[in-house]
Design a protein around this motif. Structure first.
Motif, PDB file in Angstrom:
ATOM      1  N   TYR A 155       5.327  13.054  10.687  1.00 34.24           N
ATOM      2  CA  TYR A 155       6.579  12.487  11.205  1.00 34.24           C
ATOM      3  C   TYR A 155       7.728  12.607  10.198  1.00 34.24           C
ATOM      4  O   TYR A 155       8.699  11.853  10.249  1.00 34.24           O
ATOM      5  CB  TYR A 155       6.386  11.016  11.605  1.00 34.24           C
ATOM      6  CG  TYR A 155       5.353  10.831  12.684  1.00 34.24           C
ATOM      7  CD1 TYR A 155       5.636  11.154  14.011  1.00 34.24           C
ATOM      8  CD2 TYR A 155       4.087  10.346  12.382  1.00 34.24           C
ATOM      9  CE1 TYR A 155       4.681  10.992  15.011  1.00 34.24           C
ATOM     10  CE2 TYR A 155       3.124  10.175  13.367  1.00 34.24           C
ATOM     11  CZ  TYR A 155       3.427  10.511  14.684  1.00 34.24           C
ATOM     12  OH  TYR A 155       2.478  10.349  15.659  1.00 34.24           O
ATOM     13  N   GLY A 156       7.582  13.555   9.276  1.00 31.08           N
ATOM     14  CA  GLY A 156       8.644  13.773   8.298  1.00 31.08           C
ATOM     15  C   GLY A 156       8.757  12.697   7.241  1.00 31.08           C
ATOM     16  O   GLY A 156       9.742  12.660   6.495  1.00 31.08           O
ATOM     17  N   ALA A 157       7.765  11.827   7.113  1.00 29.51           N
ATOM     18  CA  ALA A 157       7.858  10.695   6.188  1.00 29.51           C
ATOM     19  C   ALA A 157       7.403  11.081   4.786  1.00 29.51           C
ATOM     20  O   ALA A 157       6.641  12.039   4.592  1.00 29.51           O
ATOM     21  CB  ALA A 157       7.000   9.541   6.700  1.00 29.51           C
ATOM     22  N   SER A 158       7.856  10.311   3.809  1.00 28.54           N
ATOM     23  CA  SER A 158       7.414  10.510   2.430  1.00 28.54           C
ATOM     24  C   SER A 158       6.228   9.617   2.092  1.00 28.54           C
ATOM     25  O   SER A 158       5.587   9.812   1.057  1.00 28.54           O
ATOM     26  CB  SER A 158       8.561  10.224   1.450  1.00 28.54           C
ATOM     27  OG  SER A 158       8.956   8.861   1.537  1.00 28.54           O
ATOM     28  N   ALA A 159       5.925   8.641   2.964  1.00 30.34           N
ATOM     29  CA  ALA A 159       4.792   7.742   2.711  1.00 30.34           C
ATOM     30  C   ALA A 159       4.281   7.167   4.028  1.00 30.34           C
ATOM     31  O   ALA A 159       5.044   6.988   4.985  1.00 30.34           O
ATOM     32  CB  ALA A 159       5.203   6.604   1.776  1.00 30.34           C
ATOM     33  N   LEU A 160       2.988   6.897   4.046  1.00 31.87           N
ATOM     34  CA  LEU A 160       2.371   6.133   5.130  1.00 31.87           C
ATOM     35  C   LEU A 160       1.970   4.788   4.560  1.00 31.87           C
ATOM     36  O   LEU A 160       1.334   4.723   3.496  1.00 31.87           O
ATOM     37  CB  LEU A 160       1.121   6.831   5.672  1.00 31.87           C
ATOM     38  CG  LEU A 160       1.232   8.275   6.143  1.00 31.87           C
ATOM     39  CD1 LEU A 160      -0.125   8.749   6.675  1.00 31.87           C
ATOM     40  CD2 LEU A 160       2.290   8.418   7.209  1.00 31.87           C
ATOM     41  N   VAL A 161       2.328   3.705   5.249  1.00 26.15           N
ATOM     42  CA  VAL A 161       1.977   2.364   4.804  1.00 26.15           C
ATOM     43  C   VAL A 161       1.038   1.751   5.834  1.00 26.15           C
ATOM     44  O   VAL A 161       1.374   1.658   7.020  1.00 26.15           O
ATOM     45  CB  VAL A 161       3.226   1.482   4.615  1.00 26.15           C
ATOM     46  CG1 VAL A 161       2.812   0.055   4.250  1.00 26.15           C
ATOM     47  CG2 VAL A 161       4.132   2.062   3.532  1.00 26.15           C
ATOM     48  N   PHE A 162      -0.152   1.353   5.384  1.00 24.72           N
ATOM     49  CA  PHE A 162      -1.168   0.755   6.246  1.00 24.72           C
ATOM     50  C   PHE A 162      -1.200  -0.751   6.027  1.00 24.72           C
ATOM     51  O   PHE A 162      -1.400  -1.214   4.896  1.00 24.72           O
ATOM     52  CB  PHE A 162      -2.566   1.277   5.895  1.00 24.72           C
ATOM     53  CG  PHE A 162      -2.787   2.748   6.072  1.00 24.72           C
ATOM     54  CD1 PHE A 162      -3.590   3.221   7.099  1.00 24.72           C
ATOM     55  CD2 PHE A 162      -2.234   3.671   5.190  1.00 24.72           C
ATOM     56  CE1 PHE A 162      -3.831   4.579   7.254  1.00 24.72           C
ATOM     57  CE2 PHE A 162      -2.469   5.031   5.336  1.00 24.72           C
ATOM     58  CZ  PHE A 162      -3.267   5.487   6.377  1.00 24.72           C
ATOM     59  N   SER A 163      -1.060  -1.533   7.086  1.00 24.88           N
ATOM     60  CA  SER A 163      -1.390  -2.954   6.945  1.00 24.88           C
ATOM     61  C   SER A 163      -2.889  -3.118   7.140  1.00 24.88           C
ATOM     62  O   SER A 163      -3.578  -2.212   7.616  1.00 24.88           O
ATOM     63  CB  SER A 163      -0.620  -3.798   7.960  1.00 24.88           C
ATOM     64  OG  SER A 163      -1.034  -3.520   9.281  1.00 24.88           O
ATOM     65  N   SER A 164      -3.413  -4.275   6.727  1.00 24.58           N
ATOM     66  CA  SER A 164      -4.864  -4.520   6.782  1.00 24.58           C
ATOM     67  C   SER A 164      -5.623  -3.348   6.148  1.00 24.58           C
ATOM     68  O   SER A 164      -6.597  -2.840   6.699  1.00 24.58           O
ATOM     69  CB  SER A 164      -5.328  -4.757   8.221  1.00 24.58           C
ATOM     70  OG  SER A 164      -6.597  -5.346   8.259  1.00 24.58           O
ATOM     71  N   ALA A 165      -5.166  -2.943   4.983  1.00 23.55           N
ATOM     72  CA  ALA A 165      -5.674  -1.719   4.348  1.00 23.55           C
ATOM     73  C   ALA A 165      -7.136  -1.806   3.944  1.00 23.55           C
ATOM     74  O   ALA A 165      -7.778  -0.777   3.725  1.00 23.55           O
ATOM     75  CB  ALA A 165      -4.818  -1.378   3.128  1.00 23.55           C
ATOM     76  N   SER A 166      -7.671  -3.020   3.835  1.00 26.85           N
ATOM     77  CA  SER A 166      -9.089  -3.161   3.491  1.00 26.85           C
ATOM     78  C   SER A 166      -9.998  -3.051   4.702  1.00 26.85           C
ATOM     79  O   SER A 166     -11.220  -3.021   4.559  1.00 26.85           O
ATOM     80  CB  SER A 166      -9.340  -4.510   2.808  1.00 26.85           C
ATOM     81  OG  SER A 166      -9.125  -5.581   3.722  1.00 26.85           O
ATOM     82  N   SER A 167      -9.409  -2.982   5.907  1.00 27.58           N
ATOM     83  CA  SER A 167     -10.219  -2.884   7.120  1.00 27.58           C
ATOM     84  C   SER A 167     -10.861  -1.502   7.208  1.00 27.58           C
ATOM     85  O   SER A 167     -10.343  -0.515   6.691  1.00 27.58           O
ATOM     86  CB  SER A 167      -9.371  -3.144   8.367  1.00 27.58           C
ATOM     87  OG  SER A 167      -8.461  -2.088   8.595  1.00 27.58           O
TER      88      SER A 167
END
Length: 355
Positions: free
Chosen positions: A176-188
């Motif tokens: 999607y042209g982004a420089s980063a992906l941010v995950f919530s609940s990253a420990s799931s």
């Protein structure tokens, strides 16, 4: 055995549970009786209950034929079952299958499209429901299956399918042209399985998690950075795709406030907080949609091969960190359900129930 049992939860109060026994059904012509043997229980199953009406998950295993009133629901689980009676010559007694199952001792299915890989349940009430959930995979024709990995498959396979398709959709859309992906609940499990598939292939991967899970999440080695929720305001990124696996309204609001127009995509993936908040997202990810696209692009065998290759990479990561907590029968299922519902299961643990 002349009777079977079913575990159900109150649709308007998921802490209320019940178990009912009913005479063991006899398969009619064209039907097969499965004995549910081994299932997993994770936050994913709680999500099925939270979204049971909106996404029609309650409709897969209706309560009434099992002697339950409509206010009760059977939250679907994933796992292994064995054919114990069959009126379909191509489906033999003793065959072991993996698939979408009720939290119950048995399930009657009506197989169609039977081949060496398994079959689909063509029961009338499932005809209008998403077809990937109606597939039962024979272990004998499954490139992913290993007998010594049944616990890992029981807990991770449905989650990893979502993760694999999510990662594929992101790559398919050029991140999607982004420089980063941010995950919530990253420990799931769903989040870090997707991150493991994406790691090192594109933009930075940032995991958001609770303060108590930061160390575990960092130990996974699949995120470039791990940030406690309380430090969202310190995120330093140019453009972000937010992959929301928690559904927490406060986290979404904090992300939007921090990033503004740098938030190029807001995609709801799951609900580990049990808060229906998907309508607030920019879009909702639904794995079967990407799966249908890839079946057209790659064919069934091509999709299976790519999935198997990705699974083998991930199994080495997950297997080394997994703590299996095994329960037995209806009481084991109830205990696991309440533990997961109450958020008392640490991220490295998984509940497997021997039915």
């Amino acid at each position: 055995m002349s009777s079977s049992w079913s575990f159900a939860v109150a649709r308007d109060d998921l802490e209320q549970t019940t178990v009912v026994e009913k005479e063991l059904p006899e398969p009619a012509g064209g039907e097969v009786l499965l004995r549910v043997d081994r299932v997993g229980l994770t936050a994913n199953n709680v999500t099925y209950a939270v979204l049971g009406d909106a996404m029609r998950y309650w409709e897969f295993f209706p309560p009434e034929p099992r002697g339950l009133a409509p206010q009760w629901g059977l939250p679907p689980v994933w796992g292994f079952a064995d054919v114990v009676a069959s009126t379909v010559p191509e489906v033999v007694v003793g065959q072991r299958v993996y698939g979408y199952l009720p939290p119950a001792g048995h399930l009657v299915v009506r197989p169609e499209r039977v081949d060496g890989q398994g079959f689909r349940d063509a029961s009338e009430h499932r005809a209008g429901l998403p077809s990937p959930y109606n597939a039962y995979r024979a272990t004998s024709g499954d490139p992913v299956y290993r007998a010594d990995e049944e616990d890992l498959l029981t807990l991770f396979r449905p989650l990893f399918f979502t993760s694999f398709m999510l990662a594929d959709q992101i790559i398919d859309n050029d991140w999607y042209g982004a420089s980063a992906l941010v995950f919530s609940s990253a420990s799931s499990k769903t989040a870090y399985a997707a991150a493991a598939e994406l790691a090192g292939r594109g933009p930075r991967l940032v995991g958001l998690t609770s303060a108590g899970n930061v160390e575990f999440t960092r130990s996974l080695g699949c995120y470039d950075d791990v940030v406690p929720y309380a430090e969202i305001n310190e995120l330093a990124v140019e453009s972000v795709v937010y992959l929301d696996l928690s559904g927490d309204p406060g986290t979404r609001a904090a992300m939007r406030a921090r990033l503004g127009d740098r938030l190029v995509r807001d995609i709801a993936v799951g609900l580990t907080t049990q808060t229906p908040n998907m309508e607030a997202a920019g879009e909702v990810f639904f794995a079967p949609v990407q799966m249908r696209k890839r079946r057209e692009d790659w064919g069934r065998d091509g999709l299976d091969q790519r999935f198997a290759e990705a699974w083998r990479r991930f199994a080495d990561i997950a297997g080394a960190r997994l703590e299996v907590r095994t329960g037995k029968g209806p009481e084991g299922l109830r205990h696991a359900w309440l533990e997961v519902l109450g958020g008392r299961t640490p991220p490295r643990a998984g509940h497997v129930i021997e039915m």
